[in-house]
Design a protein around this motif. Structure first.
Motif, PDB file in Angstrom:
ATOM      1  N   VAL A 183      28.165  33.644  27.891  1.00  9.62           N
ATOM      2  CA  VAL A 183      28.327  35.014  28.378  1.00  9.62           C
ATOM      3  C   VAL A 183      27.161  35.922  27.994  1.00  9.62           C
ATOM      4  O   VAL A 183      27.235  37.130  28.212  1.00  9.62           O
ATOM      5  CB  VAL A 183      29.668  35.627  27.892  1.00  9.62           C
ATOM      6  CG1 VAL A 183      30.847  34.867  28.471  1.00  9.62           C
ATOM      7  CG2 VAL A 183      29.736  35.678  26.376  1.00  9.62           C
ATOM      8  N   MET A 223      34.870  38.249  33.950  1.00  9.22           N
ATOM      9  CA  MET A 223      35.875  38.053  32.919  1.00  9.22           C
ATOM     10  C   MET A 223      36.879  39.195  32.979  1.00  9.22           C
ATOM     11  O   MET A 223      36.562  40.286  33.448  1.00  9.22           O
ATOM     12  CB  MET A 223      35.250  37.905  31.541  1.00  9.22           C
ATOM     13  CG  MET A 223      34.302  38.975  31.099  1.00  9.22           C
ATOM     14  SD  MET A 223      33.574  38.464  29.513  1.00  9.22           S
ATOM     15  CE  MET A 223      32.083  39.431  29.557  1.00  9.22           C
ATOM     16  N   ILE A 229      37.171  33.937  30.927  1.00  7.35           N
ATOM     17  CA  ILE A 229      35.901  33.925  31.652  1.00  7.35           C
ATOM     18  C   ILE A 229      36.061  33.017  32.874  1.00  7.35           C
ATOM     19  O   ILE A 229      36.598  31.914  32.759  1.00  7.35           O
ATOM     20  CB  ILE A 229      34.781  33.392  30.737  1.00  7.35           C
ATOM     21  CG1 ILE A 229      34.716  34.231  29.456  1.00  7.35           C
ATOM     22  CG2 ILE A 229      33.450  33.368  31.468  1.00  7.35           C
ATOM     23  CD1 ILE A 229      34.072  33.509  28.285  1.00  7.35           C
TER      24      ILE A 229
END
Length: 123
Positions: A4, A83, A76
């Motif tokens: 991420v 997300m 996610i």
């Protein structure tokens, strides 16, 4: 495990009222660190958390406006571009949040708004 790292634009809802935010995440293994800028009076916050598989969790602490930590938990997407989840701030409540990867930033948006306002007022 999902990656991420990067800049995300998101929204969280508190009592049905949306607030936009920009978050920059730095991921090292499962560990997350980063900064969040809310598009509100709350301002900037730091975060620490973790990613396990497609699950993300982190704690947001504002620098100046509120000593109370806000907990975020979410999932996610498989393409790692979206997300969503729930935030909670005891005893003040909880609500949904979501974020998408983006090249845009709230700071750039704010700068554009300031420039437009200046040009409109002739200052």
């Amino acid at each position: 495990m999902a990656d991420v790292s990067g800049t995300w634009l998101g929204t969280y809802w508190q009592q049905g009222i949306p607030t936009r935010f920009e978050v920059t995440l730095i991921q090292s293994g499962n560990t997350l660190t980063g900064r969040i800028l809310d598009d509100s009076d709350l301002g900037e916050a730091q975060l620490t958390g973790e990613v396990v598989g497609r699950r993300i969790s982190f704690i947001k602490r504002y620098f100046t406006t509120s000593p109370d930590p806000v907990t975020y938990v979410g999932t996610i997407s498989e393409d790692e571009d979206y997300m969503q989840g729930q935030w909670s701030l005891k005893p003040w409540g909880s609500g949904p949040w979501e974020a998408r990867r983006s090249g845009e930033t709230l700071m750039a948006d704010l700068q554009t708004r300031v420039e437009k306002k200046v040009s409109l007022t002739g200052v």
